[in-house]
Design a protein around this motif. Structure first.
Motif, PDB file in Angstrom:
ATOM      1  N   HIS A  48       3.094  61.096  28.026  1.00  0.00           N
ATOM      2  CA  HIS A  48       4.472  61.176  27.682  1.00  0.00           C
ATOM      3  C   HIS A  48       4.204  59.649  26.324  1.00  0.00           C
ATOM      4  CE1 HIS A  48       6.465  62.888  30.793  1.00  0.00           C
ATOM      5  NE2 HIS A  48       6.572  61.746  31.218  1.00  0.00           N
ATOM      6  N   GLN A  49       5.028  59.610  25.475  1.00  0.00           N
ATOM      7  CA  GLN A  49       4.159  58.895  24.156  1.00  0.00           C
ATOM      8  C   GLN A  49       6.538  57.993  23.762  1.00  0.00           C
ATOM      9  OE1 GLN A  49       3.289  59.984  19.999  1.00  0.00           O
ATOM     10  NE2 GLN A  49       1.719  58.511  20.925  1.00  0.00           N
ATOM     11  N   PHE A  50       6.158  56.955  23.484  1.00  0.00           N
ATOM     12  CA  PHE A  50       7.174  56.031  22.350  1.00  0.00           C
ATOM     13  C   PHE A  50       6.635  55.471  21.060  1.00  0.00           C
ATOM     14  CE2 PHE A  50       9.443  52.516  22.161  1.00  0.00           C
ATOM     15  CZ  PHE A  50      10.775  52.477  22.502  1.00  0.00           C
ATOM     16  N   LEU A  51       7.484  56.026  20.409  1.00  0.00           N
ATOM     17  CA  LEU A  51       7.067  56.189  18.956  1.00  0.00           C
ATOM     18  C   LEU A  51       7.934  55.139  18.903  1.00  0.00           C
ATOM     19  CD1 LEU A  51       6.814  59.669  18.026  1.00  0.00           C
ATOM     20  CD2 LEU A  51       4.976  57.848  18.091  1.00  0.00           C
ATOM     21  N   PHE A  52       7.197  53.764  18.105  1.00  0.00           N
ATOM     22  CA  PHE A  52       7.601  52.306  17.528  1.00  0.00           C
ATOM     23  C   PHE A  52       7.442  52.689  16.125  1.00  0.00           C
ATOM     24  CE2 PHE A  52       7.887  47.838  17.438  1.00  0.00           C
ATOM     25  CZ  PHE A  52       9.251  47.842  16.880  1.00  0.00           C
ATOM     26  N   VAL A  53       8.187  51.876  15.613  1.00  0.00           N
ATOM     27  CA  VAL A  53       8.187  51.951  13.736  1.00  0.00           C
ATOM     28  C   VAL A  53       8.199  50.670  13.351  1.00  0.00           C
ATOM     29  CG1 VAL A  53       8.483  52.845  11.495  1.00  0.00           C
ATOM     30  CG2 VAL A  53       8.302  54.417  13.876  1.00  0.00           C
ATOM     31  N   PRO A  54       7.197  49.192  13.935  1.00  0.00           N
ATOM     32  CA  PRO A  54       7.956  47.715  12.939  1.00  0.00           C
ATOM     33  C   PRO A  54       8.290  48.057  12.373  1.00  0.00           C
ATOM     34  CG  PRO A  54       5.462  48.436  14.030  1.00  0.00           C
ATOM     35  CD  PRO A  54       6.150  49.675  14.377  1.00  0.00           C
ATOM     36  N   VAL A  77       8.672  61.180  23.245  1.00  0.00           N
ATOM     37  CA  VAL A  77       8.406  62.099  23.338  1.00  0.00           C
ATOM     38  C   VAL A  77       7.957  62.633  24.482  1.00  0.00           C
ATOM     39  CG1 VAL A  77       6.789  64.073  21.817  1.00  0.00           C
ATOM     40  CG2 VAL A  77       7.366  61.842  20.431  1.00  0.00           C
ATOM     41  N   PRO A  78       8.680  63.460  24.923  1.00  0.00           N
ATOM     42  CA  PRO A  78       7.834  63.711  26.405  1.00  0.00           C
ATOM     43  C   PRO A  78       6.678  64.498  26.059  1.00  0.00           C
ATOM     44  CG  PRO A  78      10.309  64.415  26.657  1.00  0.00           C
ATOM     45  CD  PRO A  78       9.707  63.988  24.781  1.00  0.00           C
ATOM     46  N   ALA A  79       6.067  64.740  27.597  1.00  0.00           N
ATOM     47  CA  ALA A  79       4.500  65.333  27.510  1.00  0.00           C
ATOM     48  C   ALA A  79       5.100  67.030  26.932  1.00  0.00           C
ATOM     49  CB  ALA A  79       3.544  64.769  28.873  1.00  0.00           C
ATOM     50  N   ALA A 110      12.957  65.307  22.783  1.00  0.00           N
ATOM     51  CA  ALA A 110      12.682  64.120  21.901  1.00  0.00           C
ATOM     52  C   ALA A 110      14.239  63.205  22.685  1.00  0.00           C
ATOM     53  CB  ALA A 110      12.956  64.177  20.347  1.00  0.00           C
ATOM     54  N   THR A 111      14.198  61.959  22.345  1.00  0.00           N
ATOM     55  CA  THR A 111      14.773  61.489  23.045  1.00  0.00           C
ATOM     56  C   THR A 111      15.385  59.923  22.609  1.00  0.00           C
ATOM     57  OG1 THR A 111      15.203  62.091  25.264  1.00  0.00           O
ATOM     58  CG2 THR A 111      16.864  60.527  24.574  1.00  0.00           C
TER      59      THR A 111
END
Length: 266
Positions: A48-54, A77-79, A110-111
């Motif tokens: 699983h991935q958490f995407l963050f754009v600072p 983004v789920p596996a 995707a959430t």
């Protein structure tokens, strides 16, 4: 300015210890053969991935849907979910990865996540830290907090627009129009409307509607009547609230409550 990509991936090697309850060492990797200046091609993760754009923005595409991420809107983004990404040339992209076998993510698609102050502080602190990065339960819990059905709600950055956004966040039922807000802040309504559109990508009226609908989700799950929820978040009529809810969520508030209850039971 080149895109900076910081992605947490599993580094499998002799340093990995089985049976310790700890995840393999995570490291920051930029794969020049895979990460182009403009983004990622379609690919799949087994975590699983958490995407963050600072800084800046990116657009992630998954199953035909596009998700625009910004400093205030992140994405789970789920596996196993195929996805691609396009990067703004001045973006910094941070990916926090979590073992799919150890962490239960309540999303299959995707959430979007409206980034909270606590989440932002945690993510920035982990970016600055040189210590080993673990995908521990506390980090996962913090990044998983928030309502999973919330609509994306980018936050404005200019001073006056941010004041309005903050006040509406505290009291979404505030009936003031953009013109009335502008008068109270001694600016023109055109400037305020332009700020919301340019900084969030949404007209003021739509931004406020999304805010009210997001607030209504928790109230619905508390068991309040639809008419009570509509009044508390600022809709003039119950019917207007139901129509707006169905427009954005594809179902009525009553149907949503039933589906949420079934999902929780399952």
């Amino acid at each position: 300015m080149e895109v900076a990509v910081i992605e947490c991936v599993v580094s499998i090697g002799p340093e990995t210890t089985e049976g310790t309850g700890r995840r393999p060492v995570l490291s920051a990797v930029a794969d020049d053969d895979f990460i182009a200046a403009g983004g990622h091609p379609t690919h799949v993760h087994d975590f699983h991935q958490f995407l963050f754009v600072p800084l800046g923005w990116i657009t992630v595409t998954a199953r035909g849907h596009e998700y625009r991420l910004s400093p205030s809107v992140a994405l789970w983004v789920p596996a196993g979910l195929p996805h691609s990404a396009r990067f703004d040339s001045d973006s910094i992209v941070v990916g926090e990865s979590f073992d799919a076998d150890r962490h239960r993510l309540p999303h299959t698609d995707a959430t979007v996540v409206n980034v909270t102050v606590a989440q932002r502080r945690l993510l920035l602190a982990r970016m600055r830290s040189s210590e080993e990065r673990d995908d521990d339960a506390a980090v996962f819990a913090t990044l998983s907090a928030g309502h999973q059905d919330s609509l994306p709600l980018p936050q404005p950055t200019s001073r006056t627009a941010a004041i309005v956004a903050t006040e509406l966040g505290r009291r979404p039922s505030d009936p003031r129009t953009a013109t009335e807000w502008a008068q109270s802040l001694f600016i023109s309504s055109t400037s305020l409307r332009r700020a919301f559109r340019s900084e969030t990508g949404l007209p003021f009226s739509e931004w406020r509607t999304r805010l009210r609908l997001n607030h209504s989700l928790d109230l619905l799950q508390q068991g309040l009547l639809v008419s009570t929820v509509a009044a508390r978040v600022g809709f003039v009529s119950t019917n207007g609230y139901i129509l707006a809810f169905r427009r954005y969520f594809g179902e009525t508030p009553g149907a949503y409550v039933r589906r949420a209850a079934e999902r929780a039971a399952g």
